[in-house]
Design a protein around this motif. Structure first.
Motif, short mmCIF file in Angstrom:
data_model
loop_
_atom_site.label_atom_id
_atom_site.label_comp_id
_atom_site.label_asym_id
_atom_site.label_seq_id
_atom_site.Cartn_x
_atom_site.Cartn_y
_atom_site.Cartn_z
N GLY A 84 31.12 72.24 5.09
CA GLY A 84 30.11 71.20 5.06
C GLY A 84 30.24 70.23 6.22
O GLY A 84 29.25 69.81 6.82
N SER A 85 31.47 69.86 6.55
CA SER A 85 31.69 68.94 7.67
C SER A 85 31.21 69.54 8.98
O SER A 85 30.62 68.85 9.83
CB SER A 85 33.17 68.58 7.77
N LYS A 86 31.45 70.84 9.16
CA LYS A 86 30.99 71.51 10.39
C LYS A 86 29.46 71.53 10.46
O LYS A 86 28.87 71.27 11.53
CB LYS A 86 31.55 72.93 10.44
N VAL A 87 28.82 71.83 9.34
CA VAL A 87 27.36 71.85 9.32
C VAL A 87 26.81 70.44 9.56
O VAL A 87 25.83 70.26 10.31
CB VAL A 87 26.84 72.41 7.98
N GLN A 88 27.43 69.45 8.94
CA GLN A 88 27.02 68.06 9.17
C GLN A 88 27.05 67.70 10.64
O GLN A 88 26.09 67.14 11.19
CB GLN A 88 27.94 67.11 8.40
N ASN A 89 28.17 67.98 11.27
CA ASN A 89 28.33 67.62 12.69
C ASN A 89 27.31 68.35 13.57
O ASN A 89 26.72 67.76 14.48
CB ASN A 89 29.74 67.96 13.16
N LEU A 90 27.09 69.63 13.28
CA LEU A 90 26.15 70.41 14.09
C LEU A 90 24.74 69.86 13.95
O LEU A 90 24.05 69.60 14.96
CB LEU A 90 26.19 71.87 13.66
N LEU A 91 24.28 69.67 12.71
CA LEU A 91 22.92 69.18 12.50
C LEU A 91 22.73 67.78 13.07
O LEU A 91 21.70 67.48 13.70
CB LEU A 91 22.59 69.18 11.00
N ARG A 93 24.28 66.34 15.56
CA ARG A 93 24.22 66.37 17.03
C ARG A 93 22.90 66.96 17.53
O ARG A 93 22.34 66.50 18.53
CB ARG A 93 25.40 67.18 17.58
N LEU A 94 22.40 67.98 16.82
CA LEU A 94 21.14 68.59 17.22
C LEU A 94 19.95 67.66 17.03
O LEU A 94 18.99 67.68 17.80
CB LEU A 94 20.91 69.88 16.43
N LEU A 95 20.02 66.81 16.00
CA LEU A 95 18.87 65.98 15.63
C LEU A 95 18.96 64.54 16.12
O LEU A 95 18.03 63.76 15.93
CB LEU A 95 18.72 65.98 14.10
N LYS A 96 20.06 64.18 16.76
CA LYS A 96 20.27 62.78 17.13
C LYS A 96 19.23 62.29 18.15
O LYS A 96 18.81 61.13 18.10
CB LYS A 96 21.68 62.56 17.67
N ALA A 121 21.49 62.26 11.23
CA ALA A 121 21.24 61.92 12.63
C ALA A 121 21.45 60.43 12.89
O ALA A 121 22.08 60.03 13.89
CB ALA A 121 19.81 62.32 13.01
N ALA A 122 20.96 59.57 11.99
CA ALA A 122 21.14 58.13 12.15
C ALA A 122 22.61 57.74 12.00
O ALA A 122 23.12 56.89 12.75
CB ALA A 122 20.29 57.38 11.13
N HIS A 124 25.19 59.60 12.70
CA HIS A 124 25.90 60.03 13.91
C HIS A 124 25.69 59.03 15.05
O HIS A 124 26.65 58.69 15.77
CB HIS A 124 25.42 61.41 14.33
N LEU A 125 24.46 58.54 15.20
CA LEU A 125 24.21 57.54 16.25
C LEU A 125 25.03 56.28 16.02
O LEU A 125 25.52 55.66 16.98
CB LEU A 125 22.72 57.21 16.30
N LYS A 126 25.21 55.89 14.78
CA LYS A 126 26.05 54.73 14.48
C LYS A 126 27.51 55.03 14.81
O LYS A 126 28.22 54.17 15.31
CB LYS A 126 25.90 54.33 13.01
N SER A 127 27.94 56.26 14.52
CA SER A 127 29.35 56.61 14.73
C SER A 127 29.73 56.61 16.20
O SER A 127 30.90 56.38 16.54
CB SER A 127 29.65 57.97 14.11
N ILE A 128 28.76 56.85 17.11
CA ILE A 128 29.07 56.88 18.55
C ILE A 128 28.61 55.61 19.24
O ILE A 128 28.58 55.54 20.47
CB ILE A 128 28.45 58.13 19.22
#
Length: 382
Positions: A84-91, A93-96, A121-122, A124-128
């Protein structure tokens, strides 16, 4: 709320209708009680927003049609911690990029998501460090898939205690989780009243009305359900809501003309509350928004033709709670309907339990949480 203008961006996804309807219910409630707030509802999977989103939606729908078992496997597999973590990260990054474009376009003071893809996606943007905008997630099923779980979400609005506990188990701080119910339109909190639509449809309310719904996209085995219901010997009237599927509506209309029962086939309808108020029983796919509407009206439900994954989880939850019967074998549908219609005490008990779990004021509860925990926080920060 104070009178300073704030921009709220609600991001949904048009995979089924539940996510979109929940988003619109929150938007309507914000507009009703907070007229100084500018609200935009955006379809993250819409053609104007994301080619990748369109591809993901089309893949999802085709998989459900061609290989539902494969979808169920992917749903369960991606819920496991490592996968799940891998899928989360992939999606994410693709949708950010799509989410960042929406943020730059609408300049929101608060982002609300009703689907896990824009939520990820949102987050991930906060995390970076690309945004610090408060982020709320409104979970629109009765279980929590791992794709919903991000530490960057400031507040979660969830349907029940079970989902709250699951988020806590997955590492979300309890003070960020609020039980609000799944947001419904405000009219689901109104007193019962369906006599007008009964007259319009030419129904005789001295005979039981069975309401059959297939979800906003008209998916599911509604044709097979129709076939089983036509075997019932009791006098009854059928209202079938085919959603936005015009081909399905036409097919059911032809079948209905040969039925011994009175049959009314409708397309998409914005009068579901009125239809529920005249129904003795609701037969539906266990989409979380539709069953939440049924619970808000205290309506006995038969859950039928579950989509693998989240809908099966929804059906299992309601069956455990005694708020619905889960018909897992299609050929048993007629017997289940007959059993409810001929046992008023059982029908009343199931409807009462559904009503106990129902949250007709859910949209107002979501807005109360957002104001208290996010909009106020954002005002203070500025």
């Amino acid at each position: 709320m104070q009178t300073a203008t704030r921009n709220v961006l609600i991001v949904s996804a048009s995979i089924g209708s539940g996510h979109t309807q929940a988003a619109q219910a929150v938007a309507d409630e914000l507009g009703r009680c907070c007229p100084h707030i500018r609200v935009r509802v955006i379809d993250f999977m819409g053609e104007e927003n994301s080619y990748l989103g369109i591809l993901l939606k089309e893949t999802y729908l085709k998989m459900l049609h061609i290989s539902p078992n494969m979808y169920d496997w992917l749903y369960r597999w991606s819920h496991m911690p490592v996968q799940g973590s891998k899928v989360q990260n992939l999606l994410a990054r693709l949708l950010k990029k799509n989410m960042l474009r929406l943020i730059r376009c609408y300049q929101p003071d608060l982002i609300i998501t009703t689907h896990p893809f824009p939520c990820g996606a949102a987050a991930h943007l906060k995390s970076i460090g690309k945004t610090g905008i408060p982020l709320a997630a409104v979970i629109t099923d009765f279980s929590v898939h791992r794709l919903w779980v991000y530490r960057q979400v400031d507040d979660y609005c969830v349907p029940n205690e079970e989902t709250r506990l699951e988020l806590v188990r997955q590492g979300i701080r309890p003070e960020r989780i609020h039980i609000t119910g799944i947001p419904l339109r405000a009219d689901f909190a109104k007193p019962a009243g369906g006599s007008a639509i009964a007259v319009e449809l030419g129904l005789d309310l001295r005979q039981p009305v069975v309401l059959v719904m297939g979800g906003g996209l008209g998916l599911g085995g509604m044709g097979k359900a129709f076939f089983e219901l036509n075997k019932i010997k009791l006098p009854l009237q059928l209202i079938v809501v085919a959603g936005q599927n015009a081909e399905l509506r036409d097919s059911l209309q032809r079948i209905g003309e040969e039925s011994e029962h009175m049959v009314k086939v409708l397309g998409f309808s914005d009068r579901i509350r009125e239809l529920m108020d005249i129904a003795a029983v609701l037969i539906t796919k266990p989409g979380a928004l539709t069953v939440s509407e049924g619970m808000a009206r205290g309506l006995p439900m038969l859950l039928y033709d579950s989509i693998p994954g989240q809908e099966m989880d929804n059906a299992a939850y309601l069956a455990r709670q005694g708020a619905a019967f889960w018909v897992q074998q299609g050929e048993h549908l007629g017997d289940a309907v007959t059993g409810l219609l001929t046992n008023p005490a059982l029908r009343s008990a199931i409807g009462a339990r559904a009503g106990e779990l129902g949250r007709p004021h859910s949209a107002a509860e979501v807005v109360r949480v957002l104001d208290l925990h996010l909009l106020h926080r954002n005002r203070s920060a500025k």
